[in-house]
Design a protein around this motif. Sequence first.
Motif, PDB file in Angstrom:
ATOM      1  N   ASN A 106       0.830  -1.213   0.000  1.00 11.79           N
ATOM      2  CA  ASN A 106       0.000   0.000   0.000  1.00 11.79           C
ATOM      3  C   ASN A 106       0.861   1.258   0.000  1.00 11.79           C
ATOM      4  OD1 ASN A 106      -2.701   1.365   0.388  1.00 11.79           O
ATOM      5  ND2 ASN A 106      -1.676   2.042   2.246  1.00 11.79           N
ATOM      6  N   SER A 107       1.917   1.263   0.818  1.00 13.90           N
ATOM      7  CA  SER A 107       2.803   2.430   0.864  1.00 13.90           C
ATOM      8  C   SER A 107       3.541   2.612  -0.458  1.00 13.90           C
ATOM      9  CB  SER A 107       3.804   2.293   2.012  1.00 13.90           C
ATOM     10  OG  SER A 107       3.166   2.457   3.256  1.00 13.90           O
ATOM     11  N   LEU A 108       3.963   1.519  -1.054  1.00 13.84           N
ATOM     12  CA  LEU A 108       4.664   1.565  -2.336  1.00 13.84           C
ATOM     13  C   LEU A 108       3.760   2.163  -3.421  1.00 13.84           C
ATOM     14  CD1 LEU A 108       6.880  -1.204  -3.839  1.00 13.84           C
ATOM     15  CD2 LEU A 108       5.069  -0.224  -5.228  1.00 13.84           C
ATOM     16  N   LEU A 109       2.528   1.684  -3.486  1.00 21.36           N
ATOM     17  CA  LEU A 109       1.577   2.192  -4.487  1.00 21.36           C
ATOM     18  C   LEU A 109       1.267   3.662  -4.256  1.00 21.36           C
ATOM     19  CD1 LEU A 109      -0.907  -0.828  -4.655  1.00 21.36           C
ATOM     20  CD2 LEU A 109       0.665  -0.090  -6.454  1.00 21.36           C
ATOM     21  N   THR A 110       1.076   4.021  -2.983  1.00 21.31           N
ATOM     22  CA  THR A 110       0.753   5.421  -2.654  1.00 21.31           C
ATOM     23  C   THR A 110       1.903   6.343  -3.037  1.00 21.31           C
ATOM     24  OG1 THR A 110      -0.635   4.699  -0.811  1.00 21.31           O
ATOM     25  CG2 THR A 110       0.073   6.998  -0.805  1.00 21.31           C
ATOM     26  N   PHE A 111       3.129   5.927  -2.702  1.00 20.64           N
ATOM     27  CA  PHE A 111       4.297   6.748  -3.012  1.00 20.64           C
ATOM     28  C   PHE A 111       4.453   6.931  -4.518  1.00 20.64           C
ATOM     29  CE2 PHE A 111       9.117   6.973  -3.336  1.00 20.64           C
ATOM     30  CZ  PHE A 111       9.179   8.310  -2.990  1.00 20.64           C
ATOM     31  N   PRO A 168      -0.780   6.253 -12.773  1.00 21.58           N
ATOM     32  CA  PRO A 168      -0.452   4.895 -13.243  1.00 21.58           C
ATOM     33  C   PRO A 168      -1.335   3.845 -12.578  1.00 21.58           C
ATOM     34  CG  PRO A 168       1.218   5.681 -11.705  1.00 21.58           C
ATOM     35  CD  PRO A 168       0.317   6.852 -11.973  1.00 21.58           C
ATOM     36  N   GLU A 169      -1.559   2.753 -13.293  1.00 19.96           N
ATOM     37  CA  GLU A 169      -2.355   1.645 -12.764  1.00 19.96           C
ATOM     38  C   GLU A 169      -1.559   0.900 -11.689  1.00 19.96           C
ATOM     39  OE1 GLU A 169      -5.467   0.773 -13.333  1.00 19.96           O
ATOM     40  OE2 GLU A 169      -5.751   2.485 -14.677  1.00 19.96           O
ATOM     41  N   PRO A 170      -2.238   0.453 -10.614  1.00 19.34           N
ATOM     42  CA  PRO A 170      -1.535  -0.263  -9.541  1.00 19.34           C
ATOM     43  C   PRO A 170      -0.729  -1.463 -10.044  1.00 19.34           C
ATOM     44  CG  PRO A 170      -3.740   0.311  -8.835  1.00 19.34           C
ATOM     45  CD  PRO A 170      -3.657   0.676 -10.284  1.00 19.34           C
ATOM     46  N   ALA A 171      -1.307  -2.257 -10.941  1.00 15.91           N
ATOM     47  CA  ALA A 171      -0.594  -3.438 -11.445  1.00 15.91           C
ATOM     48  C   ALA A 171       0.669  -3.037 -12.198  1.00 15.91           C
ATOM     49  CB  ALA A 171      -1.506  -4.257 -12.347  1.00 15.91           C
ATOM     50  N   ASP A 172       0.601  -1.927 -12.944  1.00 18.27           N
ATOM     51  CA  ASP A 172       1.772  -1.458 -13.686  1.00 18.27           C
ATOM     52  C   ASP A 172       2.877  -0.995 -12.732  1.00 18.27           C
ATOM     53  OD1 ASP A 172       0.422  -1.986 -16.029  1.00 18.27           O
ATOM     54  OD2 ASP A 172      -0.305   0.074 -16.270  1.00 18.27           O
ATOM     55  N   ILE A 173       2.465  -0.338 -11.647  1.00 20.86           N
ATOM     56  CA  ILE A 173       3.454   0.114 -10.655  1.00 20.86           C
ATOM     57  C   ILE A 173       4.168  -1.083 -10.037  1.00 20.86           C
ATOM     58  CG2 ILE A 173       3.755   1.260  -8.415  1.00 20.86           C
ATOM     59  CD1 ILE A 173       1.352   3.028  -9.114  1.00 20.86           C
ATOM     60  N   LEU A 174       3.395  -2.059  -9.595  1.00 20.31           N
ATOM     61  CA  LEU A 174       3.982  -3.228  -8.936  1.00 20.31           C
ATOM     62  C   LEU A 174       4.920  -3.985  -9.865  1.00 20.31           C
ATOM     63  CD1 LEU A 174       0.897  -4.571  -6.944  1.00 20.31           C
ATOM     64  CD2 LEU A 174       2.865  -3.315  -6.063  1.00 20.31           C
ATOM     65  N   LYS A 175       4.509  -4.136 -11.113  1.00 16.30           N
ATOM     66  CA  LYS A 175       5.350  -4.860 -12.072  1.00 16.30           C
ATOM     67  C   LYS A 175       6.653  -4.113 -12.332  1.00 16.30           C
ATOM     68  CE  LYS A 175       5.164  -7.257 -16.535  1.00 16.30           C
ATOM     69  NZ  LYS A 175       6.560  -6.987 -16.829  1.00 16.30           N
ATOM     70  N   LYS A 176       6.551  -2.788 -12.474  1.00 19.40           N
ATOM     71  CA  LYS A 176       7.742  -1.997 -12.774  1.00 19.40           C
ATOM     72  C   LYS A 176       8.752  -2.075 -11.629  1.00 19.40           C
ATOM     73  CE  LYS A 176       8.998   2.419 -14.808  1.00 19.40           C
ATOM     74  NZ  LYS A 176       8.475   3.676 -15.403  1.00 19.40           N
ATOM     75  N   ILE A 177       8.266  -1.983 -10.399  1.00 23.98           N
ATOM     76  CA  ILE A 177       9.163  -2.037  -9.250  1.00 23.98           C
ATOM     77  C   ILE A 177       9.731  -3.441  -9.071  1.00 23.98           C
ATOM     78  CG2 ILE A 177       9.344  -1.714  -6.754  1.00 23.98           C
ATOM     79  CD1 ILE A 177       9.024   0.880  -8.305  1.00 23.98           C
ATOM     80  N   ALA A 178       8.862  -4.450  -9.234  1.00 24.64           N
ATOM     81  CA  ALA A 178       9.308  -5.835  -9.032  1.00 24.64           C
ATOM     82  C   ALA A 178      10.351  -6.261 -10.066  1.00 24.64           C
ATOM     83  CB  ALA A 178       8.104  -6.772  -9.073  1.00 24.64           C
ATOM     84  N   ASP A 179      10.214  -5.768 -11.289  1.00 22.51           N
ATOM     85  CA  ASP A 179      11.127  -6.159 -12.371  1.00 22.51           C
ATOM     86  C   ASP A 179      12.396  -5.311 -12.419  1.00 22.51           C
ATOM     87  OD1 ASP A 179       9.259  -8.019 -13.051  1.00 22.51           O
ATOM     88  OD2 ASP A 179       8.452  -6.931 -14.777  1.00 22.51           O
ATOM     89  N   ALA A 180      12.427  -4.221 -11.653  1.00 21.62           N
ATOM     90  CA  ALA A 180      13.540  -3.272 -11.761  1.00 21.62           C
ATOM     91  C   ALA A 180      14.809  -3.809 -11.113  1.00 21.62           C
ATOM     92  CB  ALA A 180      13.153  -1.945 -11.116  1.00 21.62           C
ATOM     93  N   ARG A 181      15.934  -3.562 -11.765  1.00 20.57           N
ATOM     94  CA  ARG A 181      17.235  -3.870 -11.162  1.00 20.57           C
ATOM     95  C   ARG A 181      17.617  -2.799 -10.150  1.00 20.57           C
ATOM     96  NH1 ARG A 181      21.167  -5.984 -16.103  1.00 20.57           N
ATOM     97  NH2 ARG A 181      19.916  -7.813 -16.699  1.00 20.57           N
ATOM     98  N   ASP A 182      17.131  -1.570 -10.389  1.00 17.31           N
ATOM     99  CA  ASP A 182      17.417  -0.439  -9.502  1.00 17.31           C
ATOM    100  C   ASP A 182      16.081   0.144  -9.065  1.00 17.31           C
ATOM    101  OD1 ASP A 182      18.043   1.964  -8.277  1.00 17.31           O
ATOM    102  OD2 ASP A 182      19.649   2.458  -9.675  1.00 17.31           O
ATOM    103  N   ALA A 183      15.673  -0.137  -7.829  1.00 18.48           N
ATOM    104  CA  ALA A 183      14.369   0.326  -7.340  1.00 18.48           C
ATOM    105  C   ALA A 183      14.304   1.857  -7.274  1.00 18.48           C
ATOM    106  CB  ALA A 183      14.087  -0.278  -5.969  1.00 18.48           C
TER     107      ALA A 183
END
Length: 224
Positions: free
Chosen positions: A33-38, A63-78
Amino acid sequence: EADGRDAVDYPGPDFASWTGAETLADGDIKLTNSLLTFARHLAAGRIAPARVVAEVDYGNHTPEPADILKKIADARDADAAFDSFNPPHEGFRALKEKLAELRRGPAQPDNRIADGAVIKPGAKDARVPALREKLGLGLGLVGKPDDLSYDKALLNAVKQVQGRADIKPTGLIDAKTLAAINGPTPAQTIERLAANMERWRWLPRDLGRTYVMVNIPDFTLKVV
């Protein structure tokens, strides 16, 4: 804080207490929730534009919540992934750099005039030499460096400041006039920078090849 946000708005779980399935689930939900909000606050702002101005429609680029989660999860550099949600515009980047500079502390010693009793024309006050220096009058033009008299030259300079600040030009150096002479504090400047970064987040990510930028405080209009 580097993005003009307040860390308390994005609480993280107590990772040390992640021992059972229920605690893990609660922590996962809290962190997500904090990640999505930020990410949303970086991309579209913390405050809905319609709450501030009703005459302008900025559109919606949240941005869509699913897109945010995917982008952060797949990132090499958060950190870089989060930064990508910020506006790409040069104006926003300049504000962010200035914010970081101010948060590091003042580059020069503070020369603000101290608050105190109202200074009347003709009176003597220990702050008068500093006022002369602040207003660019210099010491050689008005006599000795230790001259504490509020003279005519200083009076004219103070009235000019009052006129520019829309203060009745009485010449009395009160708290409001001192604030106009000193200008904004570093904390006030930081608040203004954060507010303008917020406004950049409202704007479309692509302004187009041709657009009009209106700067109301500066009374200018630019066609790009």
